[in-house]
Scaffold this active site. Structure first.
Site, mmCIF file in Angstrom:
data_model
loop_
_atom_site.group_PDB
_atom_site.id
_atom_site.type_symbol
_atom_site.label_atom_id
_atom_site.label_comp_id
_atom_site.label_asym_id
_atom_site.label_seq_id
_atom_site.Cartn_x
_atom_site.Cartn_y
_atom_site.Cartn_z
ATOM 1 N N ALA A 1 45.327 43.719 36.278
ATOM 2 C CA ALA A 1 45.067 44.288 37.590
ATOM 3 C C ALA A 1 45.069 43.171 38.623
ATOM 4 C CB ALA A 1 43.717 45.006 37.616
ATOM 5 N N MET A 2 45.012 43.567 39.913
ATOM 6 C CA MET A 2 45.105 42.562 40.968
ATOM 7 C C MET A 2 44.152 42.881 42.111
ATOM 8 S SD MET A 2 46.491 39.777 41.964
ATOM 9 C CE MET A 2 45.901 39.054 43.489
ATOM 10 N N GLU A 3 43.452 41.840 42.549
ATOM 11 C CA GLU A 3 42.330 41.991 43.480
ATOM 12 C C GLU A 3 42.713 41.999 44.956
ATOM 13 O OE1 GLU A 3 42.925 39.205 41.516
ATOM 14 O OE2 GLU A 3 42.452 37.365 42.589
ATOM 15 N N ASN A 4 43.926 42.397 45.345
ATOM 16 C CA ASN A 4 44.327 42.431 46.751
ATOM 17 C C ASN A 4 43.194 42.962 47.636
ATOM 18 O OD1 ASN A 4 47.099 42.120 45.658
ATOM 19 N ND2 ASN A 4 46.749 44.235 45.040
ATOM 20 N N GLU B 1 39.015 32.597 38.704
ATOM 21 C CA GLU B 1 39.146 33.398 37.486
ATOM 22 C C GLU B 1 38.015 33.155 36.477
ATOM 23 O OE1 GLU B 1 40.757 35.890 37.524
ATOM 24 O OE2 GLU B 1 42.349 35.567 38.999
ATOM 25 N N HIS C 1 36.028 39.948 42.492
ATOM 26 C CA HIS C 1 36.903 38.981 43.170
ATOM 27 C C HIS C 1 36.740 39.039 44.684
ATOM 28 C CE1 HIS C 1 39.336 36.737 40.392
ATOM 29 N NE2 HIS C 1 39.952 37.769 39.849
ATOM 30 N N GLU D 1 50.361 37.733 43.763
ATOM 31 C CA GLU D 1 49.868 36.535 43.083
ATOM 32 C C GLU D 1 50.809 36.210 41.926
ATOM 33 O OE1 GLU D 1 45.882 36.707 41.472
ATOM 34 O OE2 GLU D 1 45.918 34.582 41.017
ATOM 35 N N HIS E 1 35.714 43.290 37.321
ATOM 36 C CA HIS E 1 36.355 41.991 37.558
ATOM 37 C C HIS E 1 37.067 41.971 38.914
ATOM 38 C CE1 HIS E 1 38.522 38.293 36.187
ATOM 39 N NE2 HIS E 1 39.454 38.773 37.007
ATOM 40 N N GLU E 2 37.907 42.961 39.143
ATOM 41 C CA GLU E 2 38.680 42.958 40.395
ATOM 42 C C GLU E 2 37.753 43.156 41.593
ATOM 43 O OE1 GLU E 2 41.501 41.818 39.875
ATOM 44 O OE2 GLU E 2 41.592 42.308 37.740
#
Ligand code: TRP
Ligand code: ZN
Length: 885
Positions: free
Chosen positions: A269-272, A327, A308, A127, A304-305
């Site tokens: 962080a990232m929600e992959n 978001e 998502h 992202e 949060h992640e």
């Protein structure tokens, strides 16, 4: 050199992709400098696209090895390949296959976008537009595909191979020392949710049974040896999963959920899908290395992640203008989760503090933009407090306006109607308009108009008529590109308080017939520029408590007297407004004191305020809340309140003087609280214990401000005996504020103990970077030479440089411009390495226009110096140019 100037992207130009990609089969052979990526795509013309259009795939800095269409080479006249694009002009008007091989160098990838290395591990960040740095693709969020990914690596380099979805196969490749794993994700997803990880990693495992009885295998992967420090994150994950079922009715959908912590990461962080990748700062926590605030942040980011998965992944964004769709909504969800896990009032205060310190300045300066922007040059620059934090406030406001029930029904409708698709803000709002049976067009203005509205309230009491009148007006200053604004719908939650502190019963006091609705809901909807509300049969002048719970993201100005504020501090049934009244009182005094300091005098402080704090301390039943009340507004808060001709040195002076007055005035009480709030053993990160520690440390801090020598002695004792990082860093923070050998010795001792823990050393950098003394700039410069520092690592850079720029008001804004020059130099040095982080650092200049002339001139010169450099990244160029406006 790139000669093509970046072109603005406009929401108004959106059109669907001409092609769709149904399936993606990737074969990725990891290699430190030459990773091979083979991609097999099943494409077809989009029925909603332009028939016969050329196929244009995005790339970024790619090296293509070969391209095959339906297994055959393309006619060279039909294939246009550059590092940034793959174009095929003549395309079959039916489904077809494309096979592309690219080669990428993860070790040389310093931007941390696409495939890169963190330590020896391989990981990805896609992202917003990182997938195009791995392979040519329709790298836009409205193209959803089913991915199967084969990952192959040298076993000694990467024993762990992780991908999205479920692992369907794995094995070794005889005689090569290499092995592979194949991962399949059945849920169609946009490319920005793709992820893979390969490395030597330790892990912890657990499981979660969903409410429909499915078992999910949970894994958290960390640097080997750090497994114990992942236990709290695992606990937070399980609580998040249960909460989303209970509160939003959302169940997890895959058999596996993995989290990987890496130490080089551009953001939080990232929600992959099924494979969240985290900045290790938001995973790792032990009592000796992480503070209570760190624990709370880990809980919030894990949630949060995870959240998502529904708000972002199952329903994604049609285009990047819709970023707040995932978001803002997901931040709202994580705020609600934290409020349920901890104290709702204290969480609300903390969240509003963040909104005001991070988002209000954005809205008030040259970088102001809509929660849903309508144009951008570089999408990376729109992961902002406006999109995230203000975006979350809009959801909260919607809930207040339409009520809990219609809100929940609207969410259910949204999940039902848009699951598996890429949606827009309009799609989202339409669901709530339907369930609330209400026109939400005016509400939607919040997404399209930037700037923080100002609500001004005047009150009048007529003793003879026994009426009480509230006159509310709203206004909003112009923001870039928006000279005038239409009135917003502003929900103002309120109550009236009698002089003896009891609430005034709004039902029986008989308001105007037209206002009955407001009184029944304790909520005024301000929809026009002005509005008057008259209450009848009010026997004495009441005190109004307005914007309870911070019911709208506005600035509120009331003509309340000091006595009124003290009534609210003592009696308001809304804890947020009790805290707010104390803050407002302190702010007023401090703003007056700044003028006195500027005129070269010593400010005097109002005894009534100090006595009010005393009562709060004495009656403290919720330590965490009390800690918030006795923590004064920060220097940046005051600068924002003052708004123009800001002199950070005078603000600092005024604040030091008030803290000293409070410390002296409350000396025995602070000491008593300090002694009463001892930490229990063993450590527990729960909100109640954390609250006691926060009150204890806030009391020590104020005590020290009033009685320096005694205070420092206590702080030193605490520093030396602390068993938790919370208490240790609080003590060190106090010691660091006062120059002298005890400070330097404590800093040295801290480093010696924690040298091996990068995340702890970050705290050490932050404390030193924020010392409000002229020597600090030199200290920061020499710390940049410290072996623990690296401009390549975003956490280190943010801790040393970022903390100096945003957390040290007096030294970043030094009157001689040295702080600005320093930051400009760092931004230029970092830009070629990591433009995303460089641009974020540069946004520390966002309030430059509100400074007094001398500083303003230096700040502008520094910005111009950056803007004038040739070959800037689009990220830095965009921020520099918009800041100069
Ligand atoms: N979507 C992520 C989140 O909010 C954040 C994110 C966006 C991100 N772009 C990124 C993280 C780039 C790292 C790098 O949870
Ligand atoms: Zn997010």
């Amino acid at each position: 050199m790139r000669t093509d100037l970046p072109q603005p992207v406009r929401l108004a130009d959106y059109r669907p992709s001409d092609y769709l990609i149904d399936r993606v089969e990737l074969d990725i052979r990891l290699h430190a400098t030459a990773t091979r990526v083979q991609s097999k795509l099943s494409l077809r013309p989009n029925p909603n696209g332009v028939p016969g259009a050329p196929l244009v795939l995005d790339g970024d800095d790619l090296k293509a090895k070969y391209v095959l269409m339906n297994g055959a080479q393309l006619d060279p006249s039909n294939l246009f390949l550059t590092p940034d694009q793959l174009r095929i002009d003549v395309v079959p008007n039916e489904p077809f296959h494309l096979e592309i091989e690219t080669e990428v160098d993860p070790t040389a990838n310093t931007r941390l976008m696409g495939l890169y290395r963190s330590g020896s591990a391989y990981c990805t960040q896609c992202e917003a537009e990182g997938f195009r740095r791995i392979t040519y693709f329709l790298d836009r969020p409205d193209v959803l595909s089913v991915y199967t990914t084969r990952i192959e690596a040298d076993f000694r380099e990467a024993q762990v191979l992780l991908g999205n979805g479920n692992r369907i196969e794995s094995g070794t490749i005889e005689g090569t020392g290499r092995h592979y794993a194949i991962w399949h994700d059945p849920f169609p997803k946009p490319s920005y949710l793709f992820a893979l990880v390969g490395g030597i990693l330790g892990s912890i495992h657990d499981r979660f049974i969903t409410r429909s009885g499915r078992e999910v295998a949970l894994g958290i992967y960390v640097e080997p040896g750090k497994e114990k420090a992942a236990a709290y994150a695992m606990d937070a994950l399980k609580r998040s999963m249960a909460w989303d079922e209970e509160v939003f009715g959302r169940e997890y959908d895959l058999d596996v959920f993995n989290i990987v912590a890496v130490s080089d990461f551009n953001m939080g962080a990232m929600e992959n899908k099924g494979l969240n990748i985290f900045n290790d700062k938001y995973v790792l926590a032990l009592p000796e290395t992480a503070t209570d605030t760190d624990y709370a942040q880990i809980e919030a980011v894990i949630a949060h992640e995870y959240f998502h998965n529904w708000t972002g992944n199952r329903i994604t964004c049609r285009d990047w203008f819709q970023l707040c769709l995932k978001e803002g909504l997901t931040v709202f969800r994580d705020h609600e989760f934290s409020a349920d896990m901890r104290s709702r009032a204290v969480r609300r205060i903390a969240d509003v503090r963040t909104l005001r310190s991070a988002q209000f300045p954005e809205d008030a300066g040259p970088l102001a933009h809509n929660v849903r922007p309508d144009t951008y040059l570089e999408i990376n620059n729109f992961y902002t407090a406006t999109v995230y934090e203000k975006g979350a406030e809009l959801i909260r406001m919607l809930k207040v306006l339409i009520g809990d029930e219609a809100f929940r029904q609207g969410m259910d409708l949204y999940f039902d109607r848009h699951d598996g698709t890429a949606a827009t803000i309009e799609d989202f709002i339409a669901c709530f308009a339907e369930t609330a049976k209400r026109d939400l067009n005016q509400f939607s203005l919040w997404y399209h108009q930037s700037g923080t509205p100002l609500v001004q309230v005047e009150t009048a009491y007529d003793e003879q008529a026994q009426t009480y009148t509230l006159d509310l007006t709203q206004s909003c200053k112009p923001t870039p590109g928006q000279e005038t604004k239409q009135p917003f719908v502003i929900p103002v939650a309120f109550g009236l308080i009698a002089r003896d502190g009891t609430p005034v019963d709004l039902q029986s006091s008989g308001p105007d017939a037209a206002d009955e609705k407001e009184c029944a809901r304790d909520l005024i909807e301000l929809t026009t520029e002005r509005r008057r509300i008259v209450f009848h049969a009010v026997p004495e002048r009441p005190v109004p408590s307005l914007l309870r719970g911070f019911s709208a993201p506005v600035r509120l100005e009331t003509a309340l007297s000091e006595a009124d504020l003290l009534t609210l501090v003592a009696h308001d049934s809304d804890p947020f407004n009790r805290w707010q009244a104390a803050q407002t009182y302190a702010t007023r005094q401090l703003v007056r004191a700044v003028e006195v300091v500027r005129a070269g005098h010593k400010p005097a402080y109002d005894e009534a305020f100090i006595s009010a704090l005393l009562r709060v301390l004495d009656q403290s039943s919720d330590p965490a809340f009390t800690a918030q009340v006795i923590t004064l507004p920060g220097e940046a808060d005051l600068a924002r309140e003052i708004g123009n001709d800001v002199d950070p040195a005078a603000i600092h002076g005024a604040r030091v003087a008030l803290r000293q007055a409070i410390g002296e005035g409350l000396k025995p009480n602070l000491l008593k609280i300090y002694q009463a709030m001892t930490s229990e053993e063993p450590y527990s990160p729960d909100a109640a214990s954390a609250g006691r520690r926060s009150l204890r440390n806030a009391a020590l801090d104020l005590f020290c401000a009033g009685s320096r020598d005694e205070g420092l002695e206590l702080a030193l004792k605490q520093f030396e005996s602390a068993t938790t990082m919370t208490d240790k860093i609080a003590a060190l923070g106090i010691l660091t504020q006062y120059a002298g050998t005890s400070r330097e010795k404590a800093l040295e001792a801290f480093y010696a103990t924690h040298a091996a823990e990068a995340l702890v050393i970050d705290k050490w950098f932050i404390l030193q970077a924020t010392i409000p003394e002229p020597e600090t700039l030199n200290r920061v410069k020499s710390l940049m030479q410290h072996p623990a520092f690296s401009l390549h690592n975003p956490n280190r850079t943010r801790s040393l440089i970022g903390a100096f720029a945003t957390g040290n008001q007096t030294q970043f804004n030094a009157a001689d411009g040295s702080g600005y020059d320093f930051l400009a130099g760092i931004v230029l040095e970092l830009d070629p390495l990591n433009p995303q982080v460089a641009a974020r650092l540069l946004s520390a200049f966002r309030s430059w226009r509100s400074l007094e002339t001398g500083r303003r001139t230096f700040a502008e010169a520094a910005l111009r110096r950056v803007a004038g450099v040739a070959g800037l990244s689009p990220d830095v160029k965009d921020i520099a140019e918009r800041s100069l406006g």
